[in-house]
Design an enzyme around this catalytic site. Structure first.
Site, short mmCIF file in Angstrom:
data_model
loop_
_atom_site.label_atom_id
_atom_site.label_comp_id
_atom_site.label_asym_id
_atom_site.label_seq_id
_atom_site.Cartn_x
_atom_site.Cartn_y
_atom_site.Cartn_z
CG HIS A 167 6.55 59.21 27.50
ND1 HIS A 167 5.97 59.42 28.73
CD2 HIS A 167 7.44 60.24 27.33
CE1 HIS A 167 6.48 60.53 29.27
NE2 HIS A 167 7.36 61.04 28.44
CG ASP A 183 11.17 60.96 26.49
OD1 ASP A 183 11.13 61.46 25.35
OD2 ASP A 183 10.35 61.24 27.37
CE1 TYR A 217 15.19 64.43 25.25
CE2 TYR A 217 15.64 62.58 26.69
CZ TYR A 217 14.75 63.34 25.96
OH TYR A 217 13.42 63.01 25.98
FE1 FEO Z 1 8.90 62.72 28.05
FE2 FEO Z 1 9.92 63.36 24.84
O1 FEO Z 1 8.72 63.27 26.27
#
Ligand code: FEO
Length: 390
Positions: free
Chosen positions: A78, A163, A191
């Site tokens: 990512h 993530d 989150y």
């Molecule tokens: Fe989408 Fe932890 O970055």
């Protein structure tokens, strides 16, 4: 600082950001970690890096195991800078390292941030042998950026999930077997609500893509590693991605002279009369990201604001803007507020709730100056009647 062993030949070499309190608007009261993982094999491999400014911590942990110049492969699952920020640093130390990222979006995003560091694009179904181990790449676009992918490693059956399944949770414990487990689940929920929630459909696809994998360990890019409670976190993600709702109801408001607050309590009474579990949030004291975590599974949302200078209060506008970007399921809504003259705010709130794809249970509720006891009783009665019809 030492690398922490996940299993033979696999190490956590990330960084702990104990004092992070705001992650682009997401209030992170428990800090966070940026997780990078080192695999010692014929090709020494690093999965992701850490946020810029934390490179020395990562390097010290890598050096406790191996010279970082010996890294042959870097996988960038990512491109968001909390995971790729030290990619240029690693390439400067190990220029021979091949960098693998998702074909298309991954290469595009890394190139935009760092220029051409020599990337190799990988697609669904492609894999890379690094010695005794094989890395298989699974694109998971829009969970939560276009470039996201996860990497599955055999024979240890470790999913490097980036993530997904992460938590903004700083701790010296690295796994769910050691940490404060209830806190890990609270932070995993928060989150998901604040980062992943708008992408339920894409998350369902990602879960389907991983469903056939014999996952034994999940190594996310934030927070603790899942070793013992994988079925639970997978089940939670499935429920959240499906937009499942429960019997909670959230009432969010700001207040100038307690009149809108009194209306919020009247709405609470109406909800209680219907057997719901209302949760009240005064925006003077509560932050948007905590509210979003609780709102994720609620079926009902009521939002109230007094009229201030012909508008809703800025705190309420802020909440509604944040909520609009993160709504994952449709809710029934109530707009309310007190006023002295003008009285525009309940309509403005109702308009914003409609833009959040909420369905109004009642016309906006407004009370001039100070609500009388009988007006509050009528609000409770109307709310209970409207919910009872649904
Ligand atoms: Fe989408 Fe932890 O970055």
């Amino acid at each position: 600082m030492q690398a922490l062993k996940i299993c033979e030949g696999v190490y956590w070499v990330g960084a702990i950001d104990w004092n992070l309190r705001n992650f682009h608007g997401y209030e992170t009261e428990k800090g966070s970690t940026y997780n990078a993982y080192l695999i010692l094999d014929e090709k020494v491999t690093l999965i992701d890096t850490v946020k810029e400014g934390f490179g020395d911590e990562m390097l010290e942990r890598i050096r406790s195991v191996i010279d970082p110049a010996k890294i042959d492969v870097i996988v960038s699952n990512h491109a968001e800078p909390d995971h790729s920020g030290c990619l240029p640093l690693m390439k400067a130390i190990a220029p021979q390292a091949a960098v693998y990222a998702a074909a298309g979006a991954g290469i595009k995003d890394l190139s935009a941030y760092y220029g051409d560091l020599g990337y190799t694009g990988v697609k669904a179904g492609e894999s890379l042998c690094i010695g005794k181990r094989t890395l298989s790449f699974v694109p998971t676009p829009m969970v939560h950026w276009p470039d996201n992918m996860v990497t599955f490693m055999t024979p240890e059956n470790i999913l490097f999930s980036n993530d997904a399944f992460g938590q903004h949770y700083a701790s010296d414990e690295r796994t769910d077997a050691e940490c404060d487990l209830p806190e890990a689940f609270i932070q995993a929920r928060k989150y998901y609500a604040n980062i992943v929630q708008p992408y339920g459909m894409q998350t369902r696809k990602a879960l389907d893509a991983c469903a056939g994998l014999p996952i034994q360990t999940i190594c996310p890019s934030h927070g603790i590693v899942w070793t013992k409670h994988i079925p639970e976190i997978l089940a939670l993600y499935k429920a959240w991605a499906a937009g499942e709702q429960d019997d909670t109801a959230i009432v969010v408001f700001d207040t100038m002279w307690h009149s809108t607050e009194a209306m919020a309590h009247a709405i609470e009474d109406g909800m209680l009369a219907c057997g719901l579990k209302p949760r009240l949030y005064n925006l003077h004291h509560c932050n948007n990201s905590d509210i979003i975590a609780d709102a994720m599974t609620s079926k009902y949302i009521a939002v109230g604001s007094p009229t201030l200078n012909n508008n809703m209060m800025p705190s309420v506008a802020s909440f509604l803007t944040y909520f609009k970007g993160l709504t994952g399921n449709k809710k029934k809504s109530i707009a309310f507020g007190s006023y002295g003259w003008g009285g525009q705010s309940p309509d403005q709130v109702a308009e914003q709730l409609a833009a959040c794809k909420c369905e109004a249970l009642l016309p906006p509720i407004r009370i001039a100056y100070k609500p009388a006891a009988e007006q509050l009783a009528k609000i409770a009665e109307d709310v209970a009647a409207a919910i009872g019809k649904n």
